[in-house]
Design an enzyme around this catalytic site. Sequence first.
Site, PDB file in Angstrom:
ATOM      1  N   SER A  91      19.400  22.002  56.323  1.00  0.00           N
ATOM      2  CA  SER A  91      20.208  22.790  57.256  1.00  0.00           C
ATOM      3  C   SER A  91      19.500  22.922  58.587  1.00  0.00           C
ATOM      4  CB  SER A  91      20.409  24.176  56.639  1.00  0.00           C
ATOM      5  OG  SER A  91      20.912  25.080  57.591  1.00  0.00           O
TER       6      SER A  91
ATOM      7  N   TYR B 112      16.894  32.174  52.460  1.00  0.00           N
ATOM      8  CA  TYR B 112      17.682  30.939  52.341  1.00  0.00           C
ATOM      9  C   TYR B 112      17.014  29.812  53.127  1.00  0.00           C
ATOM     10  CZ  TYR B 112      21.178  27.418  53.381  1.00  0.00           C
ATOM     11  OH  TYR B 112      21.811  26.212  53.554  1.00  0.00           O
TER      12      TYR B 112
ATOM     13  N   LYS C 161      15.060  26.208  51.913  1.00  0.00           N
ATOM     14  CA  LYS C 161      15.338  24.842  52.398  1.00  0.00           C
ATOM     15  C   LYS C 161      14.067  24.186  52.929  1.00  0.00           C
ATOM     16  CE  LYS C 161      19.688  24.456  51.529  1.00  0.00           C
ATOM     17  NZ  LYS C 161      20.177  23.476  50.563  1.00  0.00           N
TER      18      LYS C 161
HETATM   19  P1  NAD Z   1      29.144  25.256  48.078  1.00  0.00           P
HETATM   20  O1  NAD Z   1      28.683  26.578  47.562  1.00  0.00           O
HETATM   21  O2  NAD Z   1      30.579  25.047  48.327  1.00  0.00           O
HETATM   22  O3  NAD Z   1      28.632  24.084  47.098  1.00  0.00           O
HETATM   23  C1  NAD Z   1      27.446  24.190  46.357  1.00  0.00           C
HETATM   24  C2  NAD Z   1      27.799  23.853  44.920  1.00  0.00           C
HETATM   25  O4  NAD Z   1      26.618  23.942  44.131  1.00  0.00           O
HETATM   26  C3  NAD Z   1      28.813  24.827  44.318  1.00  0.00           C
HETATM   27  O5  NAD Z   1      29.865  24.088  43.743  1.00  0.00           O
HETATM   28  C4  NAD Z   1      28.012  25.579  43.254  1.00  0.00           C
HETATM   29  O6  NAD Z   1      28.824  25.924  42.140  1.00  0.00           O
HETATM   30  C5  NAD Z   1      26.925  24.589  42.922  1.00  0.00           C
HETATM   31  N1  NAD Z   1      25.670  25.168  42.433  1.00  0.00           N
HETATM   32  C6  NAD Z   1      24.960  26.184  42.982  1.00  0.00           C
HETATM   33  N2  NAD Z   1      23.849  26.413  42.258  1.00  0.00           N
HETATM   34  C7  NAD Z   1      23.862  25.519  41.253  1.00  0.00           C
HETATM   35  C8  NAD Z   1      22.993  25.252  40.171  1.00  0.00           C
HETATM   36  N3  NAD Z   1      21.881  25.979  39.974  1.00  0.00           N
HETATM   37  N4  NAD Z   1      23.287  24.254  39.331  1.00  0.00           N
HETATM   38  C9  NAD Z   1      24.416  23.516  39.500  1.00  0.00           C
HETATM   39  N5  NAD Z   1      25.297  23.732  40.483  1.00  0.00           N
HETATM   40  C10 NAD Z   1      25.009  24.720  41.360  1.00  0.00           C
HETATM   41  O7  NAD Z   1      28.282  24.959  49.388  1.00  0.00           O
HETATM   42  P2  NAD Z   1      28.427  23.774  50.432  1.00  0.00           P
HETATM   43  O8  NAD Z   1      28.859  24.366  51.723  1.00  0.00           O
HETATM   44  O9  NAD Z   1      29.163  22.642  49.863  1.00  0.00           O
HETATM   45  O10 NAD Z   1      26.888  23.412  50.605  1.00  0.00           O
HETATM   46  C11 NAD Z   1      26.292  22.310  49.920  1.00  0.00           C
HETATM   47  C12 NAD Z   1      24.827  22.240  50.306  1.00  0.00           C
HETATM   48  O11 NAD Z   1      24.722  22.098  51.718  1.00  0.00           O
HETATM   49  C13 NAD Z   1      24.024  23.496  49.943  1.00  0.00           C
HETATM   50  O12 NAD Z   1      22.754  23.092  49.491  1.00  0.00           O
HETATM   51  C14 NAD Z   1      23.901  24.236  51.255  1.00  0.00           C
HETATM   52  O13 NAD Z   1      22.744  25.023  51.317  1.00  0.00           O
HETATM   53  C15 NAD Z   1      23.849  23.070  52.255  1.00  0.00           C
HETATM   54  N6  NAD Z   1      24.310  23.458  53.599  1.00  0.00           N
HETATM   55  C16 NAD Z   1      25.540  24.030  53.762  1.00  0.00           C
HETATM   56  C17 NAD Z   1      25.958  24.413  55.026  1.00  0.00           C
HETATM   57  C18 NAD Z   1      27.280  25.092  55.237  1.00  0.00           C
HETATM   58  O14 NAD Z   1      27.440  25.776  56.249  1.00  0.00           O
HETATM   59  N7  NAD Z   1      28.270  24.927  54.367  1.00  0.00           N
HETATM   60  C19 NAD Z   1      25.130  24.190  56.127  1.00  0.00           C
HETATM   61  C20 NAD Z   1      23.882  23.593  55.923  1.00  0.00           C
HETATM   62  C21 NAD Z   1      23.475  23.227  54.648  1.00  0.00           C
HETATM   63  C1  WQD Z   2      28.940  31.132  63.827  1.00  0.00           C
HETATM   64  C2  WQD Z   2      29.100  31.986  65.071  1.00  0.00           C
HETATM   65  C3  WQD Z   2      28.387  34.259  64.760  1.00  0.00           C
HETATM   66  C4  WQD Z   2      31.483  35.320  61.839  1.00  0.00           C
HETATM   67  C5  WQD Z   2      25.377  29.955  59.079  1.00  0.00           C
HETATM   68  C6  WQD Z   2      24.029  29.956  58.420  1.00  0.00           C
HETATM   69  C7  WQD Z   2      23.409  28.585  58.526  1.00  0.00           C
HETATM   70  C8  WQD Z   2      24.351  27.482  58.036  1.00  0.00           C
HETATM   71  C9  WQD Z   2      25.728  27.616  58.588  1.00  0.00           C
HETATM   72  C10 WQD Z   2      23.802  26.883  55.796  1.00  0.00           C
HETATM   73  C11 WQD Z   2      27.926  32.926  65.326  1.00  0.00           C
HETATM   74  C12 WQD Z   2      29.876  34.201  65.020  1.00  0.00           C
HETATM   75  C13 WQD Z   2      30.687  34.638  62.746  1.00  0.00           C
HETATM   76  C14 WQD Z   2      32.309  36.394  62.302  1.00  0.00           C
HETATM   77  C15 WQD Z   2      31.505  35.989  64.541  1.00  0.00           C
HETATM   78  N1  WQD Z   2      24.513  27.516  56.625  1.00  0.00           N
HETATM   79  N2  WQD Z   2      30.706  34.971  64.070  1.00  0.00           N
HETATM   80  N3  WQD Z   2      32.300  36.676  63.655  1.00  0.00           N
HETATM   81  O1  WQD Z   2      25.453  31.828  61.643  1.00  0.00           O
HETATM   82  O2  WQD Z   2      25.692  29.606  62.849  1.00  0.00           O
HETATM   83  O3  WQD Z   2      25.217  29.628  60.450  1.00  0.00           O
HETATM   84  O4  WQD Z   2      26.207  28.964  58.453  1.00  0.00           O
HETATM   85  O5  WQD Z   2      22.778  26.280  55.968  1.00  0.00           O
HETATM   86  O6  WQD Z   2      22.233  28.632  57.783  1.00  0.00           O
HETATM   87  O7  WQD Z   2      23.204  30.904  59.065  1.00  0.00           O
HETATM   88  O8  WQD Z   2      27.453  30.301  61.218  1.00  0.00           O
HETATM   89  O9  WQD Z   2      29.871  30.631  60.943  1.00  0.00           O
HETATM   90  O10 WQD Z   2      28.292  32.514  60.315  1.00  0.00           O
HETATM   91  O11 WQD Z   2      28.615  31.950  62.703  1.00  0.00           O
HETATM   92  O12 WQD Z   2      31.532  36.308  65.725  1.00  0.00           O
HETATM   93  O13 WQD Z   2      33.021  37.069  61.530  1.00  0.00           O
HETATM   94  O14 WQD Z   2      30.228  32.858  64.867  1.00  0.00           O
HETATM   95  O15 WQD Z   2      27.807  35.387  65.364  1.00  0.00           O
HETATM   96  O16 WQD Z   2      27.762  33.024  66.715  1.00  0.00           O
HETATM   97  P1  WQD Z   2      25.888  30.414  61.632  1.00  0.00           P
HETATM   98  P2  WQD Z   2      28.611  31.368  61.212  1.00  0.00           P
END
Ligand code: NAD
Ligand code: WQD
Length: 332
Positions: A124, A148, A152
Amino acid sequence: MNVLLTGGTGYIGCHTAVALTQANHQVVLYDNLCNSHLDVVDRLQTITQQRLPFVQGDVRDTPLLIKTLQEHHITAVIHFAGLKAVGESVEMPIAYYDNNVSGSISLLLAMQATGIKTLVFSSSATVYGDPRYLPLDESHPTSVTNPYGRSKLHIEDMLADVAQSDAQWRIARLRYFNPVGAHDSGLIGEDPNGIPNNLMPYIARVAAGKLPYLNVFGNDYPTPDGTGVRDYIHVTDLASGHLAALQALSLSTQPLHTFNLGTGQGYSVLEMVKAFEAASGKKVPYHIAPRRAGDIASCYAQAAKAATELKWKASRTLDDMCVSTWKFQSAR
Ligand code: NAD
Ligand code: WQD
């Protein structure tokens, strides 16, 4: 390739399953369903016209992982499984380190036991912490402010050690920016339980009349309109980035790679609201609220490395992100 997707029924995992299947890879989904639903497997069948094998299991269950890797003759793993809510990670750090860090160690043990050495990891942009400069390139220093993000970064560091120990590994650490949007079919997308933490799903629920208004967290940031700026990337583009990463790993002579997956373009909260109103034809009422603890003003990627080395670029527009989110939301 035969590819295991841990977290494969989750938001990014299931879109990646579509991209890989359509590129003729054999995909196996592995998930404990703690944050996704089994009906995703049916929806994937509708989209791909294939029934993808699904194993319900936890990544911390090393014997089950080993059995799955062997039975399906897996040659590469994409590791999505993990917990991802920043606020929750502050409340429940042990659960985050257990799921994310112990889960990754378990996967590495299973891969070691079966001799599989190709791994794509969901990291991330949160590992960059508060940006020292923008856009964020891959050599920007890492730092973290919550469990979190720390989980990572721990995993990224472990993967670097693993790659260092044995040059046969092919590992890609993909740093996602802000994934949003849904599949064009409207069948799969992001549907968080309870009140969404993230901006796009929150806006979608306000537009659908399920929540009364959006709280805009702060309008006094040093950004053009004072609201937070982020690099939103369409989940379908992100999915194809995984395909590109797998292809690049199969050609690479190096064990470790790190790529930003973003667009390079930032949008503010108010720009997101405006774009969603235009795409949905619905009003998105908002109130200006105090800044959210831990938020940064701006965050967007330098996307050049992925463009050059993966031959991958995000192509979908902000309107595509909003239209597909609205299609998915309207179908719920
Ligand atoms: P998500 O929660 O939709 O998908 C994650 C999946 O992993 C879920 O289906 C959950 O049931 C499964 N899971 C969690 N723990 C588990 C375990 N111990 N064993 C087996 N399955 C498990 O999330 P996503 O948005 O699809 O994210 C996928 C990956 O990408 C995550 O590692 C997340 O940290 C990373 N990521 C997500 C974002 C985002 O904003 N969505 C941003 C950056 C990184
Ligand atoms: C985006 C913008 C908020 C909600 C998070 C995690 C990051 C990554 C992605 C996994 C910001 C604003 C939000 C609301 C708002 N996940 N906001 N009202 O914070 O960039 O990232 O998700 O790795 O680790 O921190 O994403 O969508 O929460 O916020 O004004 O109700 O929207 O302040 O500027 P963020 P977000």
